[in-house]
Design a protein around this motif. Sequence first.
Motif, mmCIF file in Angstrom:
data_model
loop_
_atom_site.group_PDB
_atom_site.id
_atom_site.type_symbol
_atom_site.label_atom_id
_atom_site.label_comp_id
_atom_site.label_asym_id
_atom_site.label_seq_id
_atom_site.Cartn_x
_atom_site.Cartn_y
_atom_site.Cartn_z
ATOM 1 N N ILE A 1 0.831 -1.210 0.000
ATOM 2 C CA ILE A 1 0.000 0.000 0.000
ATOM 3 C C ILE A 1 0.859 1.251 0.000
ATOM 4 O O ILE A 1 0.575 2.219 -0.715
ATOM 5 N N ILE A 2 1.926 1.256 0.797
ATOM 6 C CA ILE A 2 2.821 2.415 0.847
ATOM 7 C C ILE A 2 3.469 2.643 -0.516
ATOM 8 O O ILE A 2 3.553 3.778 -0.999
ATOM 9 N N ASN A 3 3.912 1.581 -1.169
ATOM 10 C CA ASN A 3 4.520 1.721 -2.495
ATOM 11 C C ASN A 3 3.503 2.201 -3.541
ATOM 12 O O ASN A 3 3.842 2.996 -4.423
ATOM 13 N N LEU A 4 2.269 1.725 -3.456
ATOM 14 C CA LEU A 4 1.248 2.191 -4.384
ATOM 15 C C LEU A 4 0.960 3.673 -4.184
ATOM 16 O O LEU A 4 0.786 4.421 -5.145
ATOM 17 N N LEU A 5 0.916 4.097 -2.930
ATOM 18 C CA LEU A 5 0.653 5.499 -2.642
ATOM 19 C C LEU A 5 1.784 6.385 -3.147
ATOM 20 O O LEU A 5 1.544 7.427 -3.757
ATOM 21 N N ALA A 6 3.015 5.977 -2.923
ATOM 22 C CA ALA A 6 4.153 6.752 -3.426
ATOM 23 C C ALA A 6 4.191 6.732 -4.952
ATOM 24 O O ALA A 6 4.524 7.734 -5.584
ATOM 25 N N GLY A 7 3.831 5.619 -5.552
ATOM 26 C CA GLY A 7 3.818 5.512 -7.005
ATOM 27 C C GLY A 7 2.765 6.381 -7.657
ATOM 28 O O GLY A 7 2.916 6.798 -8.806
ATOM 29 N N PHE A 8 1.702 6.691 -6.927
ATOM 30 C CA PHE A 8 0.655 7.557 -7.467
ATOM 31 C C PHE A 8 1.211 8.935 -7.806
ATOM 32 O O PHE A 8 0.770 9.578 -8.745
ATOM 33 N N PHE A 9 2.200 9.382 -7.050
ATOM 34 C CA PHE A 9 2.781 10.689 -7.294
ATOM 35 C C PHE A 9 3.887 10.653 -8.344
ATOM 36 O O PHE A 9 4.285 11.689 -8.843
ATOM 37 N N ALA A 10 4.418 9.493 -8.654
ATOM 38 C CA ALA A 10 5.598 9.443 -9.502
ATOM 39 C C ALA A 10 5.415 8.669 -10.806
ATOM 40 O O ALA A 10 6.230 8.801 -11.695
ATOM 41 N N GLN A 11 4.389 7.858 -10.924
ATOM 42 C CA GLN A 11 4.271 7.037 -12.123
ATOM 43 C C GLN A 11 3.684 7.827 -13.278
ATOM 44 O O GLN A 11 2.556 8.298 -13.209
ATOM 45 N N GLN A 12 4.466 7.964 -14.307
ATOM 46 C CA GLN A 12 3.970 8.617 -15.505
ATOM 47 C C GLN A 12 4.394 7.870 -16.748
ATOM 48 O O GLN A 12 3.883 8.129 -17.824
ATOM 49 N N GLY A 13 5.307 6.951 -16.617
ATOM 50 C CA GLY A 13 5.871 6.283 -17.782
ATOM 51 C C GLY A 13 4.858 5.523 -18.602
ATOM 52 O O GLY A 13 4.831 5.631 -19.828
ATOM 53 N N SER A 14 3.987 4.753 -17.958
ATOM 54 C CA SER A 14 3.032 3.956 -18.724
ATOM 55 C C SER A 14 1.990 4.833 -19.409
ATOM 56 O O SER A 14 1.612 4.578 -20.551
ATOM 57 N N LEU A 15 1.515 5.872 -18.742
ATOM 58 C CA LEU A 15 0.569 6.787 -19.389
ATOM 59 C C LEU A 15 1.211 7.487 -20.576
ATOM 60 O O LEU A 15 0.591 7.631 -21.629
ATOM 61 N N TYR A 16 2.438 7.927 -20.381
ATOM 62 C CA TYR A 16 3.115 8.627 -21.472
ATOM 63 C C TYR A 16 3.410 7.677 -22.626
ATOM 64 O O TYR A 16 3.350 8.059 -23.790
ATOM 65 N N THR A 17 3.711 6.422 -22.317
ATOM 66 C CA THR A 17 3.959 5.439 -23.361
ATOM 67 C C THR A 17 2.703 5.191 -24.188
ATOM 68 O O THR A 17 2.764 5.100 -25.415
ATOM 69 N N PHE A 18 1.550 5.096 -23.538
ATOM 70 C CA PHE A 18 0.303 4.836 -24.257
ATOM 71 C C PHE A 18 -0.230 6.056 -24.995
ATOM 72 O O PHE A 18 -0.684 5.955 -26.120
ATOM 73 N N TYR A 19 -0.194 7.211 -24.337
ATOM 74 C CA TYR A 19 -0.891 8.374 -24.883
ATOM 75 C C TYR A 19 0.011 9.516 -25.318
ATOM 76 O O TYR A 19 -0.466 10.469 -25.919
#
Length: 132
Positions: free
Chosen positions: A52-70
């Motif tokens: 859960i802690i990693n998912l919460l931190a990833g919410f603020f930092a994950q952009q790679g997959s969205l940028y790859t798709f769109y």
Amino acid sequence: MNFGGSIILFLGLMNRIPPEILEAASLDGITPVKEFLYIILPLIFPTISIYIINLLAGFFAQQGSLYTFYGSDARQEFYTFGYYYYIQVLGEAGVAKYPVASAAGLLFTLVTVPVTLGARWLMNKLCPSVDY
């Protein structure tokens, strides 16, 4: 996007529970729901809290997959904080704005660290200590 890996992780955790504990509980007449709530969940909760802690931190930092798709054309309902700032930093025609990138990095740190540490504190309060 993490669904498959999560299933493998949690199934592996549940398979690590000693069968003697589950057998003793079934001999005592525990129901499957109580077995999950009182035996399985406390035994795997430390890993759940880290997840859960990693998912919460990833919410603020994950952009790679969205940028790859769109690219920079994702619909606004798909935006995460990381994706929004990544698009702002990237600028027009892929020319990075380095001062904005530095400020965004500091902003991520100022937001992510307290939220992550707060979630960690909360999970440590909820997490029973388990030794088996």
